[in-house]
Scaffold this motif. Structure first.
Motif, PDB file in Angstrom:
ATOM      1  N   GLY A  90       0.788  -1.221   0.000  1.00 24.14           N
ATOM      2  CA  GLY A  90       0.000   0.000   0.000  1.00 24.14           C
ATOM      3  C   GLY A  90       0.819   1.270   0.000  1.00 24.14           C
ATOM      4  N   ALA A  91       2.140   1.174   0.126  1.00 27.18           N
ATOM      5  CA  ALA A  91       2.976   2.373   0.103  1.00 27.18           C
ATOM      6  C   ALA A  91       3.035   2.935  -1.316  1.00 27.18           C
ATOM      7  CB  ALA A  91       4.381   2.056   0.607  1.00 27.18           C
ATOM      8  N   ASP A  92       3.048   4.248  -1.419  1.00 23.99           N
ATOM      9  CA  ASP A  92       3.075   4.922  -2.714  1.00 23.99           C
ATOM     10  C   ASP A  92       4.382   4.625  -3.434  1.00 23.99           C
ATOM     11  OD1 ASP A  92       2.441   6.584  -4.836  1.00 23.99           O
ATOM     12  OD2 ASP A  92       3.312   8.330  -3.868  1.00 23.99           O
ATOM     13  N   PRO A  93       4.350   4.043  -4.663  1.00 23.20           N
ATOM     14  CA  PRO A  93       5.588   3.691  -5.370  1.00 23.20           C
ATOM     15  C   PRO A  93       6.501   4.897  -5.601  1.00 23.20           C
ATOM     16  CG  PRO A  93       3.708   2.630  -6.399  1.00 23.20           C
ATOM     17  CD  PRO A  93       3.158   3.582  -5.401  1.00 23.20           C
ATOM     18  N   ALA A  94       5.937   6.057  -5.934  1.00 26.62           N
ATOM     19  CA  ALA A  94       6.774   7.239  -6.159  1.00 26.62           C
ATOM     20  C   ALA A  94       7.475   7.656  -4.871  1.00 26.62           C
ATOM     21  CB  ALA A  94       5.913   8.387  -6.703  1.00 26.62           C
ATOM     22  N   TRP A  95       6.765   7.608  -3.770  1.00 25.09           N
ATOM     23  CA  TRP A  95       7.381   7.944  -2.475  1.00 25.09           C
ATOM     24  C   TRP A  95       8.461   6.932  -2.109  1.00 25.09           C
ATOM     25  CZ3 TRP A  95       7.305   5.226   2.208  1.00 25.09           C
ATOM     26  CH2 TRP A  95       7.777   5.930   3.325  1.00 25.09           C
ATOM     27  N   VAL A  96       8.231   5.664  -2.408  1.00 25.54           N
ATOM     28  CA  VAL A  96       9.214   4.614  -2.120  1.00 25.54           C
ATOM     29  C   VAL A  96      10.494   4.862  -2.907  1.00 25.54           C
ATOM     30  CG1 VAL A  96       9.703   2.164  -2.418  1.00 25.54           C
ATOM     31  CG2 VAL A  96       7.526   2.874  -1.437  1.00 25.54           C
ATOM     32  N   GLU A  97      10.370   5.156  -4.196  1.00 27.65           N
ATOM     33  CA  GLU A  97      11.550   5.389  -5.019  1.00 27.65           C
ATOM     34  C   GLU A  97      12.328   6.605  -4.539  1.00 27.65           C
ATOM     35  OE1 GLU A  97      12.736   3.412  -7.204  1.00 27.65           O
ATOM     36  OE2 GLU A  97      11.065   1.995  -7.137  1.00 27.65           O
ATOM     37  N   ALA A  98      11.619   7.643  -4.119  1.00 33.43           N
ATOM     38  CA  ALA A  98      12.307   8.843  -3.634  1.00 33.43           C
ATOM     39  C   ALA A  98      13.076   8.558  -2.344  1.00 33.43           C
ATOM     40  CB  ALA A  98      11.287   9.964  -3.413  1.00 33.43           C
ATOM     41  N   GLN A  99      12.495   7.758  -1.459  1.00 29.22           N
ATOM     42  CA  GLN A  99      13.167   7.428  -0.208  1.00 29.22           C
ATOM     43  C   GLN A  99      14.392   6.545  -0.442  1.00 29.22           C
ATOM     44  OE1 GLN A  99      12.409   8.653   2.857  1.00 29.22           O
ATOM     45  NE2 GLN A  99      10.892   9.936   1.809  1.00 29.22           N
ATOM     46  N   ILE A 100      14.286   5.616  -1.375  1.00 24.99           N
ATOM     47  CA  ILE A 100      15.432   4.747  -1.681  1.00 24.99           C
ATOM     48  C   ILE A 100      16.570   5.555  -2.286  1.00 24.99           C
ATOM     49  CG2 ILE A 100      16.186   2.829  -3.133  1.00 24.99           C
ATOM     50  CD1 ILE A 100      13.454   1.585  -2.791  1.00 24.99           C
ATOM     51  N   LYS A 101      16.231   6.464  -3.179  1.00 25.81           N
ATOM     52  CA  LYS A 101      17.262   7.304  -3.790  1.00 25.81           C
ATOM     53  C   LYS A 101      17.929   8.194  -2.748  1.00 25.81           C
ATOM     54  CE  LYS A 101      17.990  10.595  -7.567  1.00 25.81           C
ATOM     55  NZ  LYS A 101      17.347  11.363  -8.674  1.00 25.81           N
ATOM     56  N   GLU A 102      17.157   8.721  -1.830  1.00 30.67           N
ATOM     57  CA  GLU A 102      17.715   9.583  -0.788  1.00 30.67           C
ATOM     58  C   GLU A 102      18.643   8.815   0.145  1.00 30.67           C
ATOM     59  OE1 GLU A 102      16.109  12.320   2.961  1.00 30.67           O
ATOM     60  OE2 GLU A 102      14.721  11.574   1.426  1.00 30.67           O
ATOM     61  N   SER A 103      18.336   7.547   0.395  1.00 30.56           N
ATOM     62  CA  SER A 103      19.163   6.737   1.309  1.00 30.56           C
ATOM     63  C   SER A 103      20.387   6.140   0.622  1.00 30.56           C
ATOM     64  CB  SER A 103      18.319   5.614   1.906  1.00 30.56           C
ATOM     65  OG  SER A 103      17.876   4.729   0.889  1.00 30.56           O
ATOM     66  N   GLY A 104      20.446   6.195  -0.723  1.00 34.63           N
ATOM     67  CA  GLY A 104      21.575   5.627  -1.440  1.00 34.63           C
ATOM     68  C   GLY A 104      21.573   4.111  -1.497  1.00 34.63           C
ATOM     69  N   MET A 105      20.401   3.466  -1.376  1.00 34.69           N
ATOM     70  CA  MET A 105      20.311   2.002  -1.371  1.00 34.69           C
ATOM     71  C   MET A 105      19.590   1.512  -2.624  1.00 34.69           C
ATOM     72  SD  MET A 105      19.410   1.397   2.689  1.00 34.69           S
ATOM     73  CE  MET A 105      19.690  -0.374   2.612  1.00 34.69           C
ATOM     74  N   GLN A 106      19.929   2.116  -3.783  1.00 38.40           N
ATOM     75  CA  GLN A 106      19.266   1.729  -5.027  1.00 38.40           C
ATOM     76  C   GLN A 106      19.600   0.306  -5.441  1.00 38.40           C
ATOM     77  OE1 GLN A 106      21.017   4.470  -4.478  1.00 38.40           O
ATOM     78  NE2 GLN A 106      20.197   6.281  -5.508  1.00 38.40           N
ATOM     79  N   ASP A 107      20.807  -0.153  -5.129  1.00 35.27           N
ATOM     80  CA  ASP A 107      21.248  -1.473  -5.579  1.00 35.27           C
ATOM     81  C   ASP A 107      20.985  -2.564  -4.547  1.00 35.27           C
ATOM     82  OD1 ASP A 107      22.197  -0.215  -7.859  1.00 35.27           O
ATOM     83  OD2 ASP A 107      24.174   0.134  -6.978  1.00 35.27           O
ATOM     84  N   VAL A 108      20.257  -2.258  -3.512  1.00 39.86           N
ATOM     85  CA  VAL A 108      19.991  -3.216  -2.442  1.00 39.86           C
ATOM     86  C   VAL A 108      18.738  -4.015  -2.776  1.00 39.86           C
ATOM     87  CG1 VAL A 108      19.366  -3.410  -0.001  1.00 39.86           C
ATOM     88  CG2 VAL A 108      21.171  -1.859  -0.698  1.00 39.86           C
ATOM     89  N   ARG A 109      18.721  -5.251  -2.350  1.00 40.25           N
ATOM     90  CA  ARG A 109      17.577  -6.121  -2.606  1.00 40.25           C
ATOM     91  C   ARG A 109      16.336  -5.594  -1.880  1.00 40.25           C
ATOM     92  NH1 ARG A 109      15.131 -10.695  -0.350  1.00 40.25           N
ATOM     93  NH2 ARG A 109      14.350 -12.209  -1.875  1.00 40.25           N
ATOM     94  N   ARG A 110      15.176  -5.697  -2.546  1.00 37.29           N
ATOM     95  CA  ARG A 110      13.922  -5.238  -1.967  1.00 37.29           C
ATOM     96  C   ARG A 110      13.067  -6.435  -1.554  1.00 37.29           C
ATOM     97  NH1 ARG A 110      12.021  -0.179  -5.849  1.00 37.29           N
ATOM     98  NH2 ARG A 110      14.104   0.723  -6.162  1.00 37.29           N
ATOM     99  N   LEU A 111      12.272  -6.214  -0.513  1.00 41.98           N
ATOM    100  CA  LEU A 111      11.391  -7.265  -0.001  1.00 41.98           C
ATOM    101  C   LEU A 111      10.072  -6.637   0.414  1.00 41.98           C
ATOM    102  CD1 LEU A 111      10.938 -10.214   0.907  1.00 41.98           C
ATOM    103  CD2 LEU A 111      11.911  -9.572   3.121  1.00 41.98           C
ATOM    104  N   GLU A 112       8.977  -7.149  -0.132  1.00 40.61           N
ATOM    105  CA  GLU A 112       7.648  -6.657   0.249  1.00 40.61           C
ATOM    106  C   GLU A 112       7.154  -7.438   1.448  1.00 40.61           C
ATOM    107  OE1 GLU A 112       3.142  -5.970  -1.620  1.00 40.61           O
ATOM    108  OE2 GLU A 112       4.752  -6.828  -2.837  1.00 40.61           O
ATOM    109  N   LEU A 113       6.764  -6.747   2.489  1.00 37.91           N
ATOM    110  CA  LEU A 113       6.323  -7.371   3.728  1.00 37.91           C
ATOM    111  C   LEU A 113       4.851  -7.733   3.641  1.00 37.91           C
ATOM    112  CD1 LEU A 113       8.087  -5.176   6.438  1.00 37.91           C
ATOM    113  CD2 LEU A 113       8.881  -7.283   5.367  1.00 37.91           C
TER     114      LEU A 113
END
Length: 328
Positions: A90-113
């Protein structure tokens, strides 16, 4: 693995027992030439087909069966995950991408809970992550409820919570008015609509439907037995009582609230207390450092045994059936 259950992995050398047993049995069945065989009458040799693959398959099944029993006792959990971005549904995909880019973890594996308390899920599955692994939890506003105290985790967690959107449109609530004072009841609900804080809009129907939330019964005669609603308002003029179990909740209402402001306010507050679920207290965005000396909790036993128990039963049935077929 720092718990007592992990000590069962020291029992892995037990897997050598079926290998040794099969080797010894193979040696006992080896034909040996006797010195007195020359005094026996000659007989044509009889050949018997030996299914070597059966022996090997039986050995494999017995080893797998022992391995499964050890895993059952050890509560197996191997730390195989590294740095992970965890996203709630349910998290907004655009908000998720912005947070990942800000944290510098673009190349990290993702997991949906899965649905539910995200922090509780992490605490239950923490043993799957390697020591020193980092977490970035991107959660919908109501996915991480506020806890009395911060959880103790063995990994560093950066929690980012997406604010819940404020509804821009009013919610429609269907109401059936069964009264000869319908205009007065409509005026009362119009006041509720303008003074309410939940942005509700009340719509009135002649007969109830699947969307009906409330029936106001202000008549002396009993209602139609086919009418259904989660909530009924019964005035002092109606014959409806609280024993009408098939009609769900029946609330006694004083029709004086149609003219009394204080009575109308009390009725509205009572209704909202019954109809509105309590607002969840969501946790704010924060960063939790790894607790010194914290060890991951054991996996829930049911999570392991749910798939390991039928597997062990299947292996045991195959081993017994193959051993019986070999003897025949």
């Amino acid at each position: 693995m720092t718990n007592a259950f992990a000590a069962w992995w020291w029992a892995l050398p037990v897997l050598l027992l079926p290998i040794w047993w099969h080797r010894e049995k193979h040696q006992r069945l080896r034909a040996e030439l006797l010195a007195t065989a020359r005094f026996l009458p000659k007989a044509p040799p009889q050949q018997q087909r030996v299914w070597v693959w059966v022996e090997r398959l039986l050995l494999l099944l017995r080893c797998l069966l022992l391995l499964g029993v050890i895993a059952w006792l050890a509560d197996v959990a191997l730390a195989w995950r590294g740095d992970t971005v965890l996203v709630t549904r349910g998290a907004d995909p655009a908000w998720v991408e912005a947070q990942i880019k800000e944290s510098g973890m673009q190349d990290v594996r993702r997991l949906e809970l899965p649905e539910g308390d995200a922090l509780a899920w992490l605490a239950a599955h923490e043993r799957e992550w390697q020591a020193g692994a980092r977490w970035l939890l991107l959660a919908r506003g109501d996915a991480v409820p506020m806890a009395a105290e911060a959880p103790t985790l063995a990994h560093k967690l950066a929690l980012r919570v997406q604010p819940l959107p404020v509804p821009s449109e009013k919610r429609e609530r269907r109401i059936v008015l069964a009264s000869d004072r319908a205009d007065e009841w409509r005026a009362l609900f119009k006041a509720f609509e303008s003074a309410g804080q939940w942005r509700d809009r009340y719509l009135f129907d002649e007969t109830p439907s699947d969307k009906t939330e409330l029936i106001v019964w202000d008549k002396p005669e009993p209602p139609d037995a086919r009418w259904r609603s989660p909530l009924w308002w019964a005035t002092e003029r109606s014959s409806l009582n609280k024993k009408a179990g098939a009609r769900s909740t029946v609330l006694a209402v004083d029709s004086a609230a149609l003219q009394d402001i204080d009575g109308a306010r009390a009725l509205y507050q009572r209704w909202q207390a019954m109809a509105q679920a309590p607002e969840p207290h969501a946790a704010p965005s924060m960063t939790l450092q790894a607790a010194a000396g914290a060890t991951p909790a054991l996996l829930p036993i049911d999570a392991l045994h749910a798939w390991l128990a039928p597997l062990l039963a299947l292996l045991f049935a195959l081993e017994r059936g193959l051993a019986h077929a070999r003897r025949r």
